[in-house]
Design a protein around this motif. Structure first.
Motif, short mmCIF file in Angstrom:
data_model
loop_
_atom_site.label_atom_id
_atom_site.label_comp_id
_atom_site.label_asym_id
_atom_site.label_seq_id
_atom_site.Cartn_x
_atom_site.Cartn_y
_atom_site.Cartn_z
N LEU A 15 2.45 -1.79 10.25
CA LEU A 15 1.53 -0.63 9.88
C LEU A 15 0.97 0.16 11.11
CD1 LEU A 15 -0.78 -2.38 7.33
CD2 LEU A 15 1.51 -0.99 6.77
N LEU B 162 3.32 -7.35 1.26
CA LEU B 162 3.58 -5.94 1.70
C LEU B 162 5.09 -5.41 1.28
CD1 LEU B 162 2.61 -5.81 5.63
CD2 LEU B 162 1.18 -4.84 3.36
N MET C 164 4.39 2.86 6.99
CA MET C 164 5.04 1.35 7.11
C MET C 164 6.22 1.47 7.76
SD MET C 164 5.56 -1.38 4.06
CE MET C 164 3.83 -1.53 3.64
N PRO D 120 6.80 -6.01 7.61
CA PRO D 120 6.53 -4.47 8.25
C PRO D 120 5.36 -4.21 9.14
CG PRO D 120 6.96 -4.96 5.81
CD PRO D 120 6.41 -6.27 6.36
#
Length: 960
Positions: free
Chosen positions: A283, A353, A297, A281
C-alpha cells in the motif's frame, strides 16, 4: 503424364523413408514428428512445388502424393502472417479450389498416424480446425518469431537464473512468464520443444540428448529468427546475459569474498524448491494536490506462482477483486505483470487484500495468511523523497521524518507534530505527522497511544547501489543480479554484530567506534523472500551488565528477477498507469474503448505516442497523441484526447487496418516511460476490409473448417440500419466492393461471429455528405420487433471499425436504435423530454419535464429525482431500492421487470447475455408498464450527467 508422375512418386517415396526413419529414432521419447522436419532445401522445395502445381492444374488426383501436400501446406504455414492463411495459399497455388481445403485434415491425420506426428490441441486448434494443422506442424511460424525473440529478451534475467539449464526447465519459464497472444501461448505450452529452440539459440545444446527437432530444421528456424527485425539485437543481449551468469556467479556455491555473508546462497541453491515469493500487495499514498492523498495498491506479479499447470489455469480463468476497489479484475489480471490500482474505499482488515471469485486450496491459504492488512485503527506511511508515502508495517517512526497516518478513528487535534490532510478513500481519514529531531519521553508516550514506536538507535541502511524499495524499517527489494550491501552504525559501545542469513551459519562483523559505520555485503540471492537477522554483541568491557539481553532485529529482502520492457511495465516508479481492461486488443484500443489513467506529481506532464506494426515487426505508423498532458490523466481526459487524435487524419484509419500489433508509449521524462502493447486477435470467421487506392472491399474469411454448414452473412446499410440484406456465402467469401456510405457487415458460423462497421466515404456532395440520414421507421412501424431491434443494436455497438467517420456513424446508429426502442415503450412525449434534458443537462425546468412525464399526480418521479445516486450502489442494491419504490407508488410489483427496465435504461448492451430467450416476453410486459422504464431512464440520465461537463450523455457508466 508419366513424366510428371514419376518424379513426384520418387519424392513421395524418399520422404516416406525419411519420416519413417525419424519416427523410429524418436520412438519412445515422447517427442512428436513435425512435417517441417522434411530436411529439404530451397531448391528441392521449389522443384516439388512446381510438380505439384502442374499436377493440380492438369486436374489429376492429389491423394497419391498426400505427404508432399502435407509438406507444401506446412511451408505455407511456416510463412503464415497471422491474418489470412488461405488467401496466401491460393495466391501461391493456382487452380486450388475452395473445397480442396477439406482434404488437408485427412492428409495430416494420415501423417500423424504413420509417423506419430504432432496433433494440434487447445482452444486455438478447436477454433481454427483446418489451418491449425499446417501452422502447428510449422513449429515456429514466421509471424510468431518476433514474439518469441521478444519473449527471450524480456525474460533474459529469468533464463539466466535457471539452475538446471535444460529444455524442460527453460520451457517452463517461458510458459509461465512470457506475455503471449492466444496462439503464441498455445505454442509455449510445448515446453520441451520451446526449451530446445531456446537452447539452440543461446548455444546451450545438451550433448547426447534426444533431439525433439531434426537438427537441420532447428538450424533453419534459428537462422530465420536471427533475421527478424530487432531479434538479432535481442538475442545477442540474451546470449550475453546467460553466458555471463553461467561463467560468473549464476550457479553453484558463492565464492568466498571479503565481507560477504551467508556462504552457499547462490542463485541455484534453492531452485530445487518453490521459492518463497512475496505475494502481499504493498500500500502507498500518492499526493494528489491540495493536501489530499490517494490510496494505491501495488500488486505483485503472480507469474512466479504459476509454475504448476493447475495454478496457472486457475489464475487464467478466475476473476479477482482488490479489497477496497469497486471493480472486479478480469481473469488473467494477476498474470499480466506487476499492477497498481487506486482504491476508493479503505480495505476491510477482516478480509484479505486480494479476493478470488472462486476457491483454490493452495492460493486461498496463501492469500488468507499473507495478503492481510495490519490491525487498525491506525496505519503508518512514511513520506519518501519521491513524494510517495509507503506503508511501514512495523509501525516504527524515526526522528526528523514525515509520515501520513491513515485511521478509521478521529485524527488527534491540537498536537504540535500533527497537521491536517485528507485521503480520497471512503472509510478512512488521515493526518500528517512530522517527527522532531529529538523525541522526549512524553512524545514517546503519546506515540505509543497511536500504536507507534520510536526506532532504536542501531541503524541499518542500504549502502552503495540503492535498493529498489526500502521503507527504512528493515524491508527492502533487490534483484537477483545484485549484491546487497548495507551499512550499520550505533550510538553506544558494541563489540560486533552476529549476522545470519535465512537461519544459516553465523557471520561476525566487527563493530567500529561509536558513530562510525561498518559495512557488509551479501552475495546475489535467489528469487524469493530472505531474512537477515542482526544481533548486537554488547561490549563486555563496557558498563552494561552481561545479563542484559542483546539488541536483535532483522532485515527482510524481497528478491525478484529483473524485468525488462514488458507490456504495462514502467521503467520508473514515478508513474502509476492503469489500463482497463488490462488485456485489451488492438481493436478495443483503436476504438477508444479502454479506460486509461496516469498518476504522478502534479507539476509534471506526459507525452503519449502511438505506434503500429505489421506481424514481422515492421513499423508502419508512429504519431504523438496531441500535446503533452498534465498529470493526473483521468480516463475522461484520455478519452477526449484520443478521440481528437483519431479524427485528425483519414490515413490513421487505414494504417490501423494493416497493423497486427500496436503500442502506446507514455513518456514522463525523469518519471520514466510506460509501454502498453495491443495485439490484433484473428477470429475463426471474420471480415477483412481492404483499401486499394481509395476503393474499399469486404471479404469474408472462414477458418472454422466446417464442411456441414456455411457462414451466414448480412449487410445493414447506414441509411437503413435495421434492414438486413442477406449476402450469398460465395459472394461474401470471394469479396466485393463497398459502396458509399457503407454499413455494417455481420457474419455467424456456429458459435463464431464478427461484425465490422465500414465507412466508405461521403453519402453525398459537400459537407452534407459527412452525415447520413438514418431511417428507423421499421422499428416505429412495427416491422422490426423490439427484441429484433435490441439484437441489431448489439451488433452495431460491438462492431469493429473500418474507415474514417466509422466510429461516429456507428455510434449515431446505435443511439438512434435505442431512441426508437425507448420511444416505442415510453412514448413520443417522453423522448421530447429526454431531448430537452440532453440539450440543457443542468436545467431544472428540463428535469421538471422528465419528472412530470413519468406518471402524473404521483410522487414516484420526485423521489427518483432526489435519490438518483442510489443506482451507483450496485445492481443488487439499486434493483432492491427500485422495486420497493415502484411497489410503494403502485407502478410495478415484478422484481424481474424492474431489473430489466434498469438494465435497458442503463446498460442495454448487456441485455442479450442476461435475458436472451426472454427478451420478447419482457418487452411485451414493459410496454404494458411504460412508467417503470421512464423512471429508469430518468435515473440513467441524471446519473450520466451528474459530474459531466460537455455534451450530454445518454447512458451512465456503471460498474454493474
Amino acid at each position: 503424364m508419366t513424366t510428371m508422375h514419376a518424379p513426384l512418386d520418387q519424392w513421395q517415396a524418399r520422404l516416406e523413408r525419411h519420416f519413417a526413419g525419424l519416427a523410429q529414432r524418436r520412438a519412445g521419447s515422447g517427442f512428436p514428428i513435425f512435417a517441417l522436419e522434411h530436411g529439404l532445401d530451397e531448391n528441392e522445395l521449389a522443384e516439388i512445388s512446381g510438380l505439384l502445381l502442374s499436377r493440380l492444374k492438369a486436374g489429376l488426383p492429389l491423394r497419391s502424393h498426400w505427404l508432399l501436400w502435407v509438406i507444401y501446406a506446412t511451408e505455407r504455414g511456416y510463412n503464415y502472417d497471422g491474418e489470412e492463411y488461405w488467401r496466401s495459399f491460393e495466391e501461391h497455388t493456382p487452380s486450388w479450389e475452395f473445397g480442396d481445403r477439406y482434404k488437408v485434415v485427412p492428409w495430416f491425420t494420415k501423417f500423424q498416424k504413420a509417423y506419430d506426428g504432432v496433433v494440434p490441441t487447445g482452444p486455438w486448434a478447436s477454433h481454427f480446425r483446418i489451418i491449425a494443422w499446417p501452422i502447428t506442424h510449422a513449429i515456429l511460424p514466421r509471424y510468431l518469431q518476433l514474439q518469441f525473440a521478444r519473449a527471450l529478451y524480456d525474460l533474459r534475467y529469468r533464463l539466466a537464473g535457471v539452475a538446471r539449464f535444460e529444455a524442460a526447465s527453460v520451457g517452463r519459464v517461458l510458459a509461465a512468464h512470457a506475455h503471449a497472444t492466444t496462439r503464441f501461448e498455445a505454442f509455449l505450452q510445448q515446453e520441451e520443444l520451446t526449451g530446445r529452440i531456446v537452447l539452440a539459440l543461446l548455444g546451450q545444446e545438451q550433448a547426447g540428448a534426444q533431439q525433439p527437432i531434426y537438427p537441420p530444421t532447428l538450424e533453419r528456424i534459428v537462422t530465420d529468427l536471427e533475421q527478424v527485425r530487432s531479434a538479432r539485437e535481442w538475442l545477442k543481449a540474451t546470449r550475453q546475459e546467460v553466458a555471463d551468469r553461467f561463467k560468473g556467479i549464476g550457479h553453484g556455491s558463492t565464492p568466498s569474498l571479503p565481507g560477504a555473508v551467508g556462504g552457499p546462497h547462490g542463485r541455484g541453491a534453492l531452485r530445487g524448491e518453490q521459492p518463497n515469493l512475496s505475494i502481499r500487495p504493498n500500500l502507498m499514498l500518492r499526493y494528489s494536490g491540495a493536501g489530499t492523498w490517494s490510496l494505491v495498491m501495488d500488486v505483485p506479479d503472480f507469474r512466479g506462482l504459476a509454475v504448476s499447470a493447475d495454478v496457472r489455469a486457475f489464475l487464467k480463468k478466475t476473476r479477482c477483486r482488490l479489497n477496497g476497489a469497486d471493480d472486479t479484475k478480469p481473469a488473467g489480471w494477476l498474470l499480466s505483470g506487476r499492477r497498481k490500482a487506486v482504491l476508493k474505499s479503505w480495505p476491510d482488515p477482516e478480509k484479505p487484500l486480494l479476493l478470488f471469485e472462486q476457491s483454490h486450496g493452495v492460493l486461498d491459504h496463501l492469500v488468507e495468511s499473507e495478503c492481510r492488512l495490519g490491525a487498525g485503527p491506525n496505519w503508518l506511511f512514511r513520506v519518501g523523497q519521491d513524494g510517495i508515502a509507503r506503508e511501514i508495517t512495523g509501525r516504527i517512526v524515526r526522528p526528523s521524518y514525515e509520515y501520513i497516518i491513515a485511521t478509521t478513528a478521529e485524527p488527534p487535534a491540537g498536537h504540535p507534530y500533527v497537521s491536517a490532510c485528507s485521503i480520497e478513500c471512503a472509510g478512512a481519514k488521515a493526518f500528517r505527522l512530522k517527527m522532531p529531531d529529538a523525541v522526549s519521553a512524553e512524545d514517546a508516550a503519546w506515540l505509543k497511544k497511536l500504536d507507534l514506536q520510536v526506532a532504536r538507535t542501531i541503524r541499518v541502511w542500504p549502502a552503495g547501489l540503492p535498493a529498489h524499495q526500502w521503507d527504512g524499517e528493515g524491508n527492502s527489494e533487490w534483484l537477483t543480479t545484485e549484491t546487497p550491501c548495507f551499512g550499520i552504525t550505533h550510538d553506544h559501545p558494541l563489540e560486533g554484530y552476529c549476522l545470519r542469513l535465512d537461519g544459516g551459519a553465523a557471520t561476525i562483523v566487527e563493530a567500529g567506534r561509536v558513530g562510525f559505520p561498518s559495512f557488509f555485503r551479501l552475495p546475489p540471492l535467489p528469487e524469493g523472500i530472505h531474512t537477515l537477522s542482526v544481533v548486537a554483541k554488547p561490549d563486555t568491557a563496557g558498563p552494561a551488565p552481561p545479563s542484559s539481553p542483546p539488541a536483535e532485529g532483522h532485515l527482510v529482502l524481497n528478491v525478484r528477477e529483473p524485468e525488462s520492457w514488458t507490456p504495462g511495465r514502467p521503467s520508473h516508479a514515478g508513474l502509476i498507469v492503469t489500463v482497463d481492461p488490462h488485456d485489451a486488443n488492438l481493436d478495443a484500443f483503436w476504438e477508444n474503448g479502454i479506460r486509461l489513467s496516469v498518476l504522478g506529481p502534479e507539476s509534471h506532464r506526459v507525452t503519449c505516442e502511438v505506434t503500429l506494426a505489421k506481424s514481422n515487426g515492421e513499423q508502419i505508423f508512429s504519431e504523438q497523441v496531441g500535446d503533452p498532458m498534465s498529470l493526473p490523466v483521468t480516463p475522461e481526459n484520455w478519452h477526449r484526447k484520443f478521440d481528437q487524435f483519431l479524427q485528425r487524419g483519414e490515413d490513421y484509419a487505414w494504417r490501423y487496418l494493416e497493423a497486427s500489433e500496436g503500442a502506446l508509449r507514455i513518456k514522463g521524462d525523469e518519471l520514466g516511460e510506460y509501454v502498453v502493447r495491443f495485439e490484433h486477435d484473428a477470429l475463426p470467421v471474420r471480415w477483412v476490409i481492404r483499401n486499394h487506392h481509395g476503393t474499399l472491399s469486404a471479404r469474408l474469411i472462414d477458418d472454422t473448417g466446417s464442411e456441414q454448414s456455411q457462414p451466414a452473412a448480412l449487410f445493414f446499410p447506414f441509411e437503413r440500419p435495421v434492414a438486413a440484406e442477406a449476402l450469398p456465402p460465395a459472394d461474401a467469401l470471394s469479396g466485393s466492393k463497398v459502396s458509399a456510405p457503407g454499413g455494417l457487415f455481420t457474419t455467424q458460423h456456429g458459435h463464431y461471429h464478427d461484425a465490422v462497421a465500414v465507412s466508405a466515404g461521403l453519402s453525398g456532395p459537400g459537407l452534407s455528405g459527412l452525415g447520413v440520414s438514418w431511417d428507423f421507421g421499421a422499428i416505429r412501424g412495427g416491422a422490426v420487433t423490439l427484441e429484433q431491434a435490441i439484437r441489431i443494436f448489439a451488433l452495431w455497438r460491438s462492431a469493429r471499425l473500418a474507415g474514417p467517420l466509422a466510429g461516429v456513424r456507428r455510434d449515431s446508429v446505435a443511439a438512434g436504435i435505442l431512441s426508437a426502442i425507448y420511444e416505442m415503450v415510453c412514448g413520443f412525449n417522453w423522448m421530447k423530454a429526454e431531448d430537452a434534458l440532453c440539450a440543457a443537462p443542468k436545467s431544472e425546468r428540463a428535469r421538471d419535464g422528465l419528472q412530470h412525464n413519468i406518471e402524473r399526480k404521483n410522487g414516484f418521479g420526485a423521489v427518483l429525482r432526489r435519490d438518483f445516486a442510489r443506482i451507483d450502489d450496485g445492481l443488487a442494491q439499486a434493483t432492491q431500492w427500485y422495486v420497493e419504490l415502484a411497489e410503494r407508488y403502485g407502478i410495478c410489483k415484478e422484481r424481474r421487470l424492474c431489473e430489466f427496465a434498469l438494465r435497458l435504461a442503463c446498460q442495454p448492451q448487456r441485455l442479450i447475455e442476461v435475458y436472451d430467450r426472454d427478451l420478447d416476453e419482457l418487452f411485451r410486459s414493459l410496454r404494458n408498464c411504460p412508467a417503470i422504464l421512464r423512471g429508469a431512464r430518468m435515473l440513467a440520465l441524471l446519473s450520466a450527467n451528474r459530474d459531466h461537463d460537455g455534451p450530454a450523455l445518454r447512458l451512465p457508466r456503471l460498474s454493474w
